[in-house]
Design an enzyme around this catalytic site. Structure first.
Site, PDB file in Angstrom:
ATOM      1  N   GLY A  47       2.827  -1.249   4.204  1.00 28.05           N
ATOM      2  CA  GLY A  47       2.823   0.164   3.843  1.00 28.05           C
ATOM      3  C   GLY A  47       4.227   0.643   3.536  1.00 28.05           C
ATOM      4  O   GLY A  47       4.771   0.407   2.451  1.00 28.05           O
ATOM      5  N   GLY A  48       4.864   1.303   4.514  1.00 27.89           N
ATOM      6  CA  GLY A  48       6.162   1.943   4.315  1.00 27.89           C
ATOM      7  C   GLY A  48       7.202   1.054   3.651  1.00 27.89           C
ATOM      8  O   GLY A  48       7.927   1.495   2.754  1.00 27.89           O
ATOM      9  N   ASN A 101       0.868  -1.185   0.000  1.00 29.36           N
ATOM     10  CA  ASN A 101       0.000   0.000   0.000  1.00 29.36           C
ATOM     11  C   ASN A 101       0.903   1.232   0.000  1.00 29.36           C
ATOM     12  O   ASN A 101       1.532   1.527   1.004  1.00 29.36           O
ATOM     13  CB  ASN A 101      -0.890  -0.041   1.249  1.00 29.36           C
ATOM     14  CG  ASN A 101      -1.675   1.243   1.445  1.00 29.36           C
ATOM     15  OD1 ASN A 101      -1.779   2.063   0.532  1.00 29.36           O
ATOM     16  ND2 ASN A 101      -2.235   1.416   2.637  1.00 29.36           N
ATOM     17  N   TRP A 102       0.930   1.924  -1.124  1.00 24.67           N
ATOM     18  CA  TRP A 102       1.846   3.073  -1.248  1.00 24.67           C
ATOM     19  C   TRP A 102       1.312   4.337  -0.590  1.00 24.67           C
ATOM     20  O   TRP A 102       2.027   5.325  -0.498  1.00 24.67           O
ATOM     21  CB  TRP A 102       2.132   3.358  -2.722  1.00 24.67           C
ATOM     22  CG  TRP A 102       3.072   2.376  -3.361  1.00 24.67           C
ATOM     23  CD1 TRP A 102       3.688   1.305  -2.759  1.00 24.67           C
ATOM     24  CD2 TRP A 102       3.520   2.380  -4.714  1.00 24.67           C
ATOM     25  NE1 TRP A 102       4.481   0.653  -3.654  1.00 24.67           N
ATOM     26  CE2 TRP A 102       4.403   1.294  -4.867  1.00 24.67           C
ATOM     27  CE3 TRP A 102       3.256   3.191  -5.819  1.00 24.67           C
ATOM     28  CZ2 TRP A 102       5.028   0.997  -6.083  1.00 24.67           C
ATOM     29  CZ3 TRP A 102       3.875   2.904  -7.027  1.00 24.67           C
ATOM     30  CH2 TRP A 102       4.759   1.816  -7.155  1.00 24.67           C
ATOM     31  N   LYS A 103       0.039   4.348  -0.218  1.00 23.08           N
ATOM     32  CA  LYS A 103      -0.568   5.556   0.365  1.00 23.08           C
ATOM     33  C   LYS A 103      -0.312   6.750  -0.573  1.00 23.08           C
ATOM     34  O   LYS A 103      -0.314   6.574  -1.789  1.00 23.08           O
ATOM     35  CB  LYS A 103      -0.031   5.786   1.780  1.00 23.08           C
ATOM     36  CG  LYS A 103      -0.125   4.507   2.621  1.00 23.08           C
ATOM     37  CD  LYS A 103       0.115   4.697   4.071  1.00 23.08           C
ATOM     38  CE  LYS A 103       0.005   3.337   4.748  1.00 23.08           C
ATOM     39  NZ  LYS A 103       0.013   3.428   6.177  1.00 23.08           N
ATOM     40  N   SER A 133       3.366  -2.075  10.279  1.00 23.59           N
ATOM     41  CA  SER A 133       4.806  -2.102  10.539  1.00 23.59           C
ATOM     42  C   SER A 133       5.470  -3.424  10.136  1.00 23.59           C
ATOM     43  O   SER A 133       6.363  -3.909  10.825  1.00 23.59           O
ATOM     44  CB  SER A 133       5.102  -1.751  12.003  1.00 23.59           C
ATOM     45  OG  SER A 133       4.701  -0.417  12.268  1.00 23.59           O
ATOM     46  N   GLU A 149      -6.704   4.485   7.762  1.00 20.70           N
ATOM     47  CA  GLU A 149      -6.605   5.939   7.539  1.00 20.70           C
ATOM     48  C   GLU A 149      -7.905   6.486   6.963  1.00 20.70           C
ATOM     49  O   GLU A 149      -8.295   7.619   7.259  1.00 20.70           O
ATOM     50  CB  GLU A 149      -5.395   6.247   6.641  1.00 20.70           C
ATOM     51  CG  GLU A 149      -4.098   6.102   7.435  1.00 20.70           C
ATOM     52  CD  GLU A 149      -2.939   5.502   6.668  1.00 20.70           C
ATOM     53  OE1 GLU A 149      -2.920   5.570   5.430  1.00 20.70           O
ATOM     54  OE2 GLU A 149      -2.042   4.948   7.333  1.00 20.70           O
ATOM     55  N   GLY A 179       2.281   2.276  10.664  1.00 17.23           N
ATOM     56  CA  GLY A 179       3.207   3.401  10.515  1.00 17.23           C
ATOM     57  C   GLY A 179       3.914   3.785  11.799  1.00 17.23           C
ATOM     58  O   GLY A 179       4.524   4.846  11.879  1.00 17.23           O
ATOM     59  N   GLU A 236      -5.374  -5.083  10.554  1.00 17.18           N
ATOM     60  CA  GLU A 236      -4.371  -4.035  10.718  1.00 17.18           C
ATOM     61  C   GLU A 236      -4.667  -3.253  11.996  1.00 17.18           C
ATOM     62  O   GLU A 236      -5.458  -2.294  11.970  1.00 17.18           O
ATOM     63  CB  GLU A 236      -4.400  -3.080   9.519  1.00 17.18           C
ATOM     64  CG  GLU A 236      -4.037  -3.738   8.209  1.00 17.18           C
ATOM     65  CD  GLU A 236      -3.509  -2.706   7.207  1.00 17.18           C
ATOM     66  OE1 GLU A 236      -2.373  -2.859   6.766  1.00 17.18           O
ATOM     67  OE2 GLU A 236      -4.235  -1.749   6.912  1.00 17.18           O
ATOM     68  N   HIS A 252      -9.532   0.966   4.874  1.00 15.41           N
ATOM     69  CA  HIS A 252      -8.208   1.132   5.483  1.00 15.41           C
ATOM     70  C   HIS A 252      -8.327   2.047   6.704  1.00 15.41           C
ATOM     71  O   HIS A 252      -9.131   2.978   6.714  1.00 15.41           O
ATOM     72  CB  HIS A 252      -7.229   1.720   4.462  1.00 15.41           C
ATOM     73  CG  HIS A 252      -5.837   1.757   5.000  1.00 15.41           C
ATOM     74  ND1 HIS A 252      -5.386   2.802   5.778  1.00 15.41           N
ATOM     75  CD2 HIS A 252      -4.823   0.864   4.938  1.00 15.41           C
ATOM     76  CE1 HIS A 252      -4.136   2.542   6.149  1.00 15.41           C
ATOM     77  NE2 HIS A 252      -3.774   1.362   5.648  1.00 15.41           N
TER      78      HIS A 252
END
Ligand code: PGA
Length: 255
Positions: free
Chosen positions: A238-239, A9-11, A217, A103, A177, A171, A101
């Site tokens: 993600g990151g 997930n590149w956000k 994470s 966010e 994150g 999640e 998600h």
């Protein structure tokens, strides 16, 4: 044997040039054999501006990576400035979409009541949704993790759905994150709870087939341990998906 799914997930990250460079580096990492053995399924969720180009880029590179959108509106069309529909996502060649998600839920306050409509819209358009659920730290500390997961699962998934086309991502909000991943034990416990809810709703056979991903994470250093837990069928990253090499290292820990 179910094939694990490793999804990135590149956000709100990357330009188109950076996205294309990522595809080239993934191709090079795979060619260099850093990803030996039976492959997991791979998927990536770039920003909407580059979905069409990314579908073409992975195809041109000969890579089998599904491309998906990070969000979807539940209506097929209309006066919804800033939104995109499931049919539009499908139209540019995507096969997947994230729904719910954390966010979207916590930063943009999307209500539980939209989730079932979004999952249904995705399925109707021929997309495979990844439906994200997870508790906040406060909810965990109050002992409400199961109640929160159950409410999110029942608002997003209904017994009439083709659950074989839906993946669930657990999640925990406190792990996204933050650098603090759920322990293997916490992931195993939550995934077991989700599997049993799916079993009660869709029947044991379908629940056994469903993919339940862990997210929050995930890094190359913890991916193997998380993936080796029962009921952890893949990862939503993600990151650590932004760098091609770490994404491929995570995928390699599933084999
Ligand atoms: P993270 O994000 O891996 O950066 O914690 C996971 C996600 O939001 O899906």
């Amino acid at each position: 044997m179910k094939k694990p799914l490793i999804a990135g997930n590149w956000k709100m990250h990357k330009t188109l040039a950076e996205a294309k460079a990522w595809v080239d580096r993934v191709k090079a990492s795979l060619a260099a054999g850093k990803h030996a053995g039976p492959s997991p399924s791979l998927a990536v969720f770039p920003p909407a501006t580059m979905l069409y180009a990314m579908v073409g880029a992975v195809k041109d590179a000969g890579l089998n990576i599904a491309i998906g959108a990070q969000n979807v509106h539940y209506e097929p069309s209309g006066a919804y400035t800033g939104e995109i529909s499931a049919a539009m996502i499908r139209d540019v060649g995507c096969s997947m979409v994230l729904v719910g998600h954390s966010e979207r839920r916590h930063v943009f306050h999307e209500p539980d009541g939209w989730m079932g409509r979004k999952v249904t819209a995705a399925l109707d358009a021929g997309l495979s949704p990844i439906y994200c659920v997870g508790e906040t730290l406060g909810q965990r500390e109050e002992g409400r993790t199961h109640a929160v997961l159950e409410a999110q699962l029942s608002s997003g998934l209904s017994a009439r759905m083709e659950v074989d086309r839906v993946a669930v991502a657990y999640e925990p909000v406190w792990a996204i994150g933050t650098g603090v991943n759920a322990t293997a034990e916490q992931a195993r416990e939550a995934h077991g709870f989700i599997r049993s809810w799916l079993g009660r709703t869709f029947g044991k056979a379908k629940a056994a087939e469903a993919l339940i991903l862990y997210g929050g994470s995930v890094k190359p250093g913890n991916a193997g341990e998380l993936l080796s837990q029962p009921d952890v069928d893949g990862l939503l990253v993600g990151g650590a998906s932004l760098e091609a090499e770490s994404f491929i290292a995570i995928a390699a820990s599933s084999v």
